[in-house]
Motif scaffolding. Structure first.
Motif, PDB file in Angstrom:
ATOM      1  N   GLN A   6       0.831  -1.203   0.000  1.00 59.19           N
ATOM      2  CA  GLN A   6       0.000   0.000   0.000  1.00 59.19           C
ATOM      3  C   GLN A   6       0.869   1.257   0.000  1.00 59.19           C
ATOM      4  N   GLN A   7       1.704   1.349  -1.023  1.00 59.72           N
ATOM      5  CA  GLN A   7       2.642   2.458  -1.122  1.00 59.72           C
ATOM      6  C   GLN A   7       3.013   2.657  -2.585  1.00 59.72           C
ATOM      7  N   LEU A   8       2.976   3.897  -3.044  1.00 61.48           N
ATOM      8  CA  LEU A   8       3.421   4.190  -4.401  1.00 61.48           C
ATOM      9  C   LEU A   8       4.932   4.032  -4.489  1.00 61.48           C
ATOM     10  N   ILE A   9       5.429   3.699  -5.661  1.00 64.93           N
ATOM     11  CA  ILE A   9       6.857   3.436  -5.826  1.00 64.93           C
ATOM     12  C   ILE A   9       7.679   4.712  -5.759  1.00 64.93           C
ATOM     13  N   ASN A  10       7.040   5.867  -5.917  1.00 70.15           N
ATOM     14  CA  ASN A  10       7.756   7.136  -5.823  1.00 70.15           C
ATOM     15  C   ASN A  10       6.818   8.224  -5.309  1.00 70.15           C
ATOM     16  N   GLU A  11       7.391   9.242  -4.718  1.00 75.49           N
ATOM     17  CA  GLU A  11       6.629  10.369  -4.185  1.00 75.49           C
ATOM     18  C   GLU A  11       6.067  11.218  -5.335  1.00 75.49           C
ATOM     19  N   ILE A  12       4.820  11.637  -5.209  1.00 78.46           N
ATOM     20  CA  ILE A  12       4.218  12.579  -6.161  1.00 78.46           C
ATOM     21  C   ILE A  12       4.198  13.946  -5.489  1.00 78.46           C
ATOM     22  N   ALA A  13       4.883  14.909  -6.093  1.00 82.45           N
ATOM     23  CA  ALA A  13       4.929  16.249  -5.521  1.00 82.45           C
ATOM     24  C   ALA A  13       3.531  16.880  -5.545  1.00 82.45           C
ATOM     25  N   ILE A  14       3.299  17.816  -4.647  1.00 81.99           N
ATOM     26  CA  ILE A  14       2.005  18.490  -4.557  1.00 81.99           C
ATOM     27  C   ILE A  14       2.020  19.752  -5.404  1.00 81.99           C
ATOM     28  N   ASP A  15       1.005  19.902  -6.235  1.00 82.04           N
ATOM     29  CA  ASP A  15       0.877  21.097  -7.065  1.00 82.04           C
ATOM     30  C   ASP A  15      -0.581  21.256  -7.470  1.00 82.04           C
ATOM     31  N   GLU A  16      -0.871  22.310  -8.209  1.00 80.48           N
ATOM     32  CA  GLU A  16      -2.231  22.576  -8.647  1.00 80.48           C
ATOM     33  C   GLU A  16      -2.682  21.560  -9.699  1.00 80.48           C
ATOM     34  N   PRO A  17      -3.999  21.341  -9.813  1.00 78.77           N
ATOM     35  CA  PRO A  17      -4.501  20.494 -10.894  1.00 78.77           C
ATOM     36  C   PRO A  17      -4.112  21.057 -12.259  1.00 78.77           C
ATOM     37  N   ASP A  18      -3.903  20.184 -13.223  1.00 73.84           N
ATOM     38  CA  ASP A  18      -3.477  20.600 -14.562  1.00 73.84           C
ATOM     39  C   ASP A  18      -3.961  19.565 -15.572  1.00 73.84           C
ATOM     40  N   PRO A  19      -5.188  19.714 -16.082  1.00 76.56           N
ATOM     41  CA  PRO A  19      -5.742  18.728 -17.016  1.00 76.56           C
ATOM     42  C   PRO A  19      -4.911  18.544 -18.283  1.00 76.56           C
ATOM     43  N   ALA A  20      -4.269  19.615 -18.757  1.00 77.26           N
ATOM     44  CA  ALA A  20      -3.449  19.497 -19.970  1.00 77.26           C
ATOM     45  C   ALA A  20      -2.240  18.601 -19.719  1.00 77.26           C
ATOM     46  N   ALA A  21      -1.597  18.772 -18.565  1.00 77.60           N
ATOM     47  CA  ALA A  21      -0.464  17.910 -18.219  1.00 77.60           C
ATOM     48  C   ALA A  21      -0.923  16.472 -18.031  1.00 77.60           C
ATOM     49  N   ALA A  22      -2.118  16.310 -17.454  1.00 72.81           N
ATOM     50  CA  ALA A  22      -2.672  14.962 -17.277  1.00 72.81           C
ATOM     51  C   ALA A  22      -2.832  14.273 -18.620  1.00 72.81           C
ATOM     52  N   ASN A  23      -3.296  15.013 -19.616  1.00 72.92           N
ATOM     53  CA  ASN A  23      -3.490  14.404 -20.929  1.00 72.92           C
ATOM     54  C   ASN A  23      -2.169  14.065 -21.597  1.00 72.92           C
ATOM     55  N   ALA A  24      -1.157  14.911 -21.421  1.00 74.28           N
ATOM     56  CA  ALA A  24       0.168  14.583 -21.967  1.00 74.28           C
ATOM     57  C   ALA A  24       0.693  13.296 -21.335  1.00 74.28           C
ATOM     58  N   LEU A  25       0.457  13.132 -20.029  1.00 74.05           N
ATOM     59  CA  LEU A  25       0.917  11.930 -19.338  1.00 74.05           C
ATOM     60  C   LEU A  25       0.202  10.673 -19.816  1.00 74.05           C
TER      61      LEU A  25
END
Length: 317
Positions: A6-25
């Motif tokens: 129950q742990q992600l393999i790496n830390e996800i930094a905290i930042d504002e939502p960004d739908p465009a970046a989500a789509n690139a990913l």
């Protein structure tokens, strides 16, 4: 079999939502050279592996890399969801009906019309999808499994190299910290997997350096990537073998094919980055989670089950 932590393999930094970046990913998740592809390709190559017992290190290497890719799918999918979650948040009062506009009369999902992939809001309820960045569904036809070890390893090296190249491009498309923390980690791990397949090819006498050189992306110029490279993350491979029966270390050792002065090594599992948490409800998506009535029903059911177990234990004692 596989075990889950129950742990992600790496830390996800905290930042504002960004739908465009989500789509690139999404390209790095469900694209032709994305994490779903690498996960399925290496696991199928491992499951279908044939040979005498002396070839076990190759099977174990494929197994270990493929298993790590499951965690990469989990990481990038969670990152996409976080980049979408709260974009926008429902800004009405908690007592408002879900069909009322939010603050200042704004329609709560109006942002969806202007994003790269409206399906993130229309189909996925602000979550990741098994598609590429233009919405094409992930396809099992991407998976390459020829049955020939050298061909498979060459193809895998090309796959990791191309995936790293694409992630470097995605990095340059956004300055969102959440997106970049995941992209940087995957760039470095792609290099580790390039090293794995390059070493395996070398052990088979293949001069891959002249046939398929690892592309020089100069990814170390990215601060998040440099930090991980300085830690040597590009030169360690995980076996995910809790019985310590993997022979991948017979291949993943010696000087790194990346010629960065590091030595390759293996370990069982990574330390992990952060606990997995449940995302908040999204009323504007009609995805509110469990309402009070359902929660009360679950609690009542649990109490009945506990009482039944206690009664059984008392009877058998």
């Amino acid at each position: 079999m596989y075990l889950h932590r129950q742990q992600l393999i790496n830390e996800i930094a905290i930042d504002e939502p960004d739908p465009a970046a989500a789509n690139a990913l999404q390209e790095g998740l469900g694209g032709q050279f994305g994490e779903m592809r690498t996960m399925m390709q290496y696991l199928f190559q491992s499951m279908n592996f044939r040979g005498d017992p002396s070839s076990k290190p190759y099977k174990d290497l494929l197994q270990g890399v493929g298993t790590e890719e499951i965690s990469h799918v989990e990481l990038i999918g969670t990152t996409i969801a976080r980049l979408l979650d709260g974009a926008p948040g429902y800004k009405g009062k908690k007592s408002d009906p879900v069909d009322e506009p939010g603050a200042k009369g704004a329609t709560t999902l109006s942002i969806a019309k202007d994003t790269g992939n409206i399906h993130h809001f229309l189909v996925g309820a602000q979550g990741a999808l098994p598609v590429d960045s233009v919405g094409n569904p992930w396809s099992g036809s991407y998976v390459y499994n020829s049955g020939n070890l050298v061909l498979d390893l060459l193809y895998n090296l090309m796959l990791e190299s191309t995936g790293r190249l694409q992630k470097c491009r995605i990095y340059e498309m956004t300055d969102n910290k959440a997106a970049r923390s995941t992209i940087a980690y995957l760039i470095v791990r792609d290099q580790a997997h390039e090293n794995a397949f390059a070493k395996a090819l070398e052990s088979l006498g293949v001069d891959w350096g002249k046939t398929l050189p690892i592309p020089k992306t100069n990814a170390e110029q990215f601060p998040e990537v440099k930090k991980l490279v300085d830690q040597g993350l590009q030169s360690v491979q995980y076996t995910f073998d809790i019985d310590d029966a993997s022979q991948a270390a017979k291949l993943y050792r010696g000087a790194s094919p990346s010629n960065d002065g590091t030595e390759l090594s293996t370990q069982t599992i990574p330390e992990g980055g952060m606990p997995i948490t449940i995302a908040p409800e999204r009323k504007e998506e009609f995805a509110p989670g469990l309402d009070p009535e359902l929660l009360a029903l679950i609690q009542a059911t649990a109490e009945v089950e506990i009482a039944s177990i206690e009664k059984t234990d008392t009877t058998t004692a």
